[in-house]
Each structure stands twice: as structure tokens, then as C-alpha cells.
Design a protein around this motif. Structure first.
Motif, short mmCIF file in Angstrom:
data_model
loop_
_atom_site.label_atom_id
_atom_site.label_comp_id
_atom_site.label_asym_id
_atom_site.label_seq_id
_atom_site.Cartn_x
_atom_site.Cartn_y
_atom_site.Cartn_z
N THR A 44 2.90 10.97 -13.95
CA THR A 44 3.20 11.38 -12.57
C THR A 44 3.81 10.26 -11.74
OG1 THR A 44 0.95 10.77 -11.88
CG2 THR A 44 1.30 13.03 -12.63
N GLN A 45 4.13 9.13 -12.38
CA GLN A 45 4.62 7.99 -11.61
C GLN A 45 5.95 8.31 -10.92
OE1 GLN A 45 4.99 4.43 -13.90
NE2 GLN A 45 5.31 3.12 -12.13
N GLY A 46 6.82 9.12 -11.57
CA GLY A 46 8.13 9.40 -10.98
C GLY A 46 8.17 10.63 -10.11
N LEU A 47 7.04 11.35 -9.99
CA LEU A 47 7.01 12.56 -9.19
C LEU A 47 6.70 12.24 -7.73
CD1 LEU A 47 5.06 14.99 -11.54
CD2 LEU A 47 7.52 14.88 -11.17
N ALA A 48 7.31 13.00 -6.83
CA ALA A 48 7.02 12.85 -5.40
C ALA A 48 5.81 13.72 -5.08
CB ALA A 48 8.23 13.25 -4.57
N ILE A 64 2.51 14.57 -2.47
CA ILE A 64 1.94 14.46 -1.13
C ILE A 64 0.63 15.23 -1.12
CG2 ILE A 64 2.28 14.93 1.32
CD1 ILE A 64 5.27 14.86 0.85
N ASN A 65 -0.42 14.60 -0.63
CA ASN A 65 -1.71 15.27 -0.45
C ASN A 65 -1.93 15.54 1.03
OD1 ASN A 65 -2.36 15.12 -3.21
ND2 ASN A 65 -3.17 13.04 -2.98
N GLU A 115 -5.08 21.42 7.57
CA GLU A 115 -4.23 21.44 8.76
C GLU A 115 -2.84 20.89 8.50
OE1 GLU A 115 -5.23 22.89 11.46
OE2 GLU A 115 -7.20 23.32 10.57
N GLN A 116 -2.57 20.62 7.23
CA GLN A 116 -1.29 20.08 6.79
C GLN A 116 -1.00 18.70 7.39
OE1 GLN A 116 2.01 22.67 6.20
NE2 GLN A 116 0.79 24.54 6.51
N ILE A 117 -2.04 17.90 7.50
CA ILE A 117 -1.91 16.49 7.86
C ILE A 117 -1.87 15.69 6.56
CG2 ILE A 117 -2.93 14.55 9.09
CD1 ILE A 117 -1.86 16.76 10.89
N ILE A 118 -0.91 14.79 6.45
CA ILE A 118 -0.73 14.04 5.21
C ILE A 118 -1.88 13.04 5.04
CG2 ILE A 118 0.78 12.42 3.99
CD1 ILE A 118 3.15 13.69 5.41
N LEU A 119 -2.57 13.17 3.91
CA LEU A 119 -3.65 12.24 3.56
C LEU A 119 -3.14 11.09 2.71
CD1 LEU A 119 -6.40 14.87 2.66
CD2 LEU A 119 -6.04 13.71 4.86
N HIS A 120 -2.16 11.39 1.87
CA HIS A 120 -1.63 10.36 0.98
C HIS A 120 -0.25 10.80 0.50
CE1 HIS A 120 -1.28 7.40 -2.22
NE2 HIS A 120 -1.00 8.38 -3.06
N ALA A 121 0.64 9.84 0.37
CA ALA A 121 1.97 10.06 -0.20
C ALA A 121 2.27 8.90 -1.13
CB ALA A 121 3.03 10.17 0.90
N ASN A 122 2.74 9.20 -2.34
CA ASN A 122 3.04 8.11 -3.27
C ASN A 122 4.40 7.51 -2.96
OD1 ASN A 122 4.77 10.05 -4.19
ND2 ASN A 122 4.09 10.00 -6.32
N LEU A 123 4.75 6.47 -3.70
CA LEU A 123 6.00 5.76 -3.43
C LEU A 123 7.22 6.65 -3.64
CD1 LEU A 123 5.25 2.26 -5.05
CD2 LEU A 123 5.53 2.79 -2.62
N ALA A 124 7.16 7.53 -4.64
CA ALA A 124 8.30 8.41 -4.89
C ALA A 124 8.52 9.35 -3.70
CB ALA A 124 8.06 9.22 -6.17
N ALA A 125 7.45 9.89 -3.13
CA ALA A 125 7.59 10.76 -1.96
C ALA A 125 8.11 9.98 -0.76
CB ALA A 125 6.25 11.41 -1.64
N ALA A 126 7.58 8.78 -0.55
CA ALA A 126 8.04 7.97 0.57
C ALA A 126 9.52 7.63 0.43
CB ALA A 126 7.19 6.70 0.67
N SER A 127 9.94 7.31 -0.80
CA SER A 127 11.36 7.01 -1.03
C SER A 127 12.23 8.23 -0.80
CB SER A 127 11.53 6.50 -2.46
OG SER A 127 12.89 6.28 -2.75
#
Length: 385
Positions: free
Chosen positions: A39-43, A45-46, A50-62
Motif C-alpha cells: 500500500t506504499q504507493g496508494l493514496a 485517506i482515513n 463527519e468526514q474529517i481527515i484523521l490521517h493521509a499518507n504521503l501518496a495522498a498528500a502528494s
């Protein structure tokens, strides 16, 4: 790692073969990739309920030209929009509305959504999101996998443009073909037809000559018969190229003539239900409707083995509805998809070229084949408005 047995075996093998075998053994005993590596290359988002972002990995941020820290705590709707219509004022429910309801409808399985992404600089891009959920204690955590589909969308748009261009080309070829048919039919009727008619008049005058022998009289009668046959063939060929009734009387009389000619060749019950006032169309649509009906009758004569045919044409608001029914053998779905079904393909192209709809399938009433066509009709009054 290679085993001791493999190193002992390499003494008896050529150097290249031993190296290849060692490489195969090395790959054979490599541990499988971990879930984190997969899952390292997948974007990813958790979000919470309420659809508030708890966590986003580097791929999603990029993907959104941001950072995991900046995205954490932000509403998901800041980065993902349902579609462009929500840009003016995005609703508080976020791109997935009630996320719990979405998962209930999807059976808590991952579901794909077509969305619009928004980068930190405001640039918009198409993406696809996959939603799934899990329960951690009393807290619902929902995982969204997002993929940038800009390249896929570009390919689809290019295909759509190519399809549109091919359709325009097909329409242009149909128009050119009809113009050529009209020109050839006119030349045959006006020039060659006149010559044959004049020749028959001269032959009739020659038959009235006083010094006519029986042998010559027989020869002249044979020539007159051949001339009559030639004139009839010429009219038939010219009529197949471009029916004169279509130009002289309009679509209604052209269809009546087509029906009469069909009944001369086929012993069937043929009902043509139409009103002359409703078939006053421009030349392009009159020709298209005539050719569609002509092609349908050709298919019926060749394949259907029908005993009853019904063709109905009537106006519905600003459209012309055409229904063609027969009680023949019917048509299978695989037959309509055959590349050799040029008649059906030509009918579809004529209908689609006029922005109409066509449906071909089994007829529940006559137990044969039914063709339903709806063509938009633009009258001069509507065009003036």
C-alpha cells in the motif's frame, strides 16, 4: 538464501546455468511483500463519520499538493468534491453525503465513486474514490483510496472526439452518396431515357413504311420489344437509385410506391399506417426515413419469412415515431452484433446521424422483429423561433 545443496550442485553445472539457478532459488525463498509495502504507493485517506481527515499518507498528500500534517483535521470536502456543480457552495455532508448510509447501501464493501479533486493551489482534476469502513471501539474509521484518473479521462475524451468525427464523416458520406444517386438517376432518366424514347418513335415510323417485308416487320417488332424492356429496366434502375416519387410527391407517396413494389414481389399482408400531413419533412429526413424503411423491407424479404408487416409513422410533439413490425423468425442478439450486418448498421448510422434513437429487438405482439425509431423533426417554424 541459497541452500548448501544448491552450492554443491553448482560444481557440476556450467557457470551461467549455476548463476541462473542460484537467482531462481534466491527469488523462491524471498519473503512475500508486507501489507505496508503493498500500500506504499496508494493514496489513502482515513476519515471519521463527519468526514474529517484523521490521517493521509504521503501518496495522498502528494496527489493534492499538500502534506499529511496539513491535511489532518481538515474536512474531506476541502480536497474532494462530488462534482463541479458543488463548487459554488459545497454542502457540509462532504462528497459522500452520509458516509454511514453510503456504506449500508454498499453492504460495507468498497464502492467506487467518480469525484473531483482539488489541489492546494485550487487546480481541479478528476479522480476515483473507493470507500470502505471499519469499527475501532466506538469510533467509526472510514478509509478512502483515491486514484487520479486524468489520463483515463483524456483517453475517453479522445475516443469520444474520434467517435464524433467518425459519425460526422459517416453523415457526410451518406449525403454525398445520396447526391450521387440523385445525379445518376437524373442523367439516366433525362438523357438515356429520352434517347430510348426517341429511338422507339423512329422505330414506330419505320414500321409504317410502305415497302415493309414480313421479315423486316418481324425484326422491327423484336427491336421494339427490346426497346420497351430497356426503357422499363432504365426506369427501375433510376428508381432504385433515387425514387422519383420522393422528389415529385414527397415521402408519403414514395412509401406508398415502395409498399406497392414490395407487394408485387412478396405475398404478404402489408399495413402502412401514416398520415400525409405528418410526413412533410425536409429532403434530408425524407430521404433518411425512406432508406430506413427500404432497408428494413429488404431485411424482411431476405431473412424474416414473414406473412404480416406493419409500418406506422406518426408525429409525437416535435419528433417522428417510426415502428416497423413483422411476424417472421425474429432476430437474435448475436445477429445484431455481427460485423456483416451492414443493413442494421446503416439504419443505426442514419438514425444516429439525425440525433435520433433506434431500438431493434423481438416483437411481443407479432412474435417477430420490431424496430422502434424516434427522430427529432425541426420544422421551419421552430427554426425561425
Amino acid at each position: 538464501m541459497p541452500t548448501q545443496g544448491s552450492s554443491r550442485l553448482s560444481r557440476f553445472l556450467p557457470l551461467g546455468l549455476a548463476a541462473s539457478l542460484a537467482a531462481m532459488l534466491y527469488l523462491r525463498y524471498q519473503p512475500p511483500p508486507t501489507r505496508q509495502q503493498k500500500t506504499q504507493g496508494l493514496a489513502i485517506i482515513n476519515v471519521d463519520s463527519e468526514q474529517i481527515i484523521l490521517h493521509a499518507n504521503l501518496a495522498a498528500a502528494s496527489l493534492f499538493a499538500s502534506s499529511p500534517q496539513a491535511m489532518c483535521g481538515m474536512p474531506l470536502g476541502h480536497y474532494i468534491l462530488r462534482d463541479l456543480r458543488n463548487l459554488g457552495g459545497h454542502d457540509g455532508g462532504g462528497p459522500f453525503g452520509d458516509i454511514r448510509q453510503e456504506l449500508r447501501l454498499a453492504g460495507r464493501r468498497a464502492t467506487d465513486y467518480t469525484l473531483t479533486g482539488k489541489r492546494s493551489d485550487g487546480a481541479l482534476f478528476p479522480l476515483e474514490g473507493t470507500l470502505s469502513g471499519m469499527q475501532e471501539g466506538e469510533l467509526g474509521v472510514y478509509t478512502i483510496l483515491v486514484r487520479d484518473i486524468s489520463a483515463r479521462k483524456q483517453v475517453h475524451e479522445q475516443l469520444a472526439r474520434s467517435f464524433s468525427q467518425l459519425r460526422e464523416l459517416s453523415n457526410a458520406l451518406q449525403t454525398i452518396r445520396e447526391e450521387e444517386r440523385r445525379h445518376i438517376a437524373r442523367e439516366l432518366h433525362d438523357d438515356l431515357g429520352q434517347l430510348l424514347a426517341t429511338l422507339r418513335v423512329d422505330l414506330t415510323m419505320a414500321q409504317q413504311h410502305a415497302d415493309m417485308t414480313p421479315t423486316l416487320q418481324k425484326l422491327l417488332l423484336s427491336m421494339d420489344g427490346l426497346l420497351v424492356t430497356a426503357i422499363s429496366s432504365l426506369r427501375r434502375i433510376a428508381g432504385n437509385l433515387r425514387p422519383r416519387a420522393l422528389d415529385e410527391g414527397g415521402l408519403y407517396f414514395a412509401l406508398q410506391k415502395l409498399r406497392q413494389d414490395f407487394l408485387l414481389r412478396q405475398a404478404v399482408h402489408f399495413d402502412l399506417l401514416a398520415d400525409e400531413a405528418e410526413l412533410v419533412l425536409d429532403d434530408i429526413r425524407s430521404t433518411a426515413v425512406y432508406r430506413i424503411v427500404q432497408e428494413a423491407l429488404t431485411n424482411i424479404a431476405r431473412h424474416a419469412e414473414a406473412s404480416h408487416i406493419t409500418i406506422a409513422l406518426h408525429r409525437i410533439d416535435s419528433s417522428l415515431a417510426i415502428t416497423i413490425q413483422d411476424d417472421g423468425k425474429g432476430i437474435a442478439d448475436q445477429d445484431m452484433k455481427k460485423a456483416a450486418s451492414l443493413g442494421l448498421l446503416g439504419m443505426r448510422e442514419r438514425v444516429w446521424g439525425l440525433n435520433g434513437n433506434i431500438q431493434i429487438g423481438a416483437d411481443g405482439e407479432l412474435l417477430g422483429t420490431r424496430i422502434d425509431i424516434l427522430l427529432p423533426i425541426y420544422t421551419e417554424m421552430a427554426a425561425a423561433e
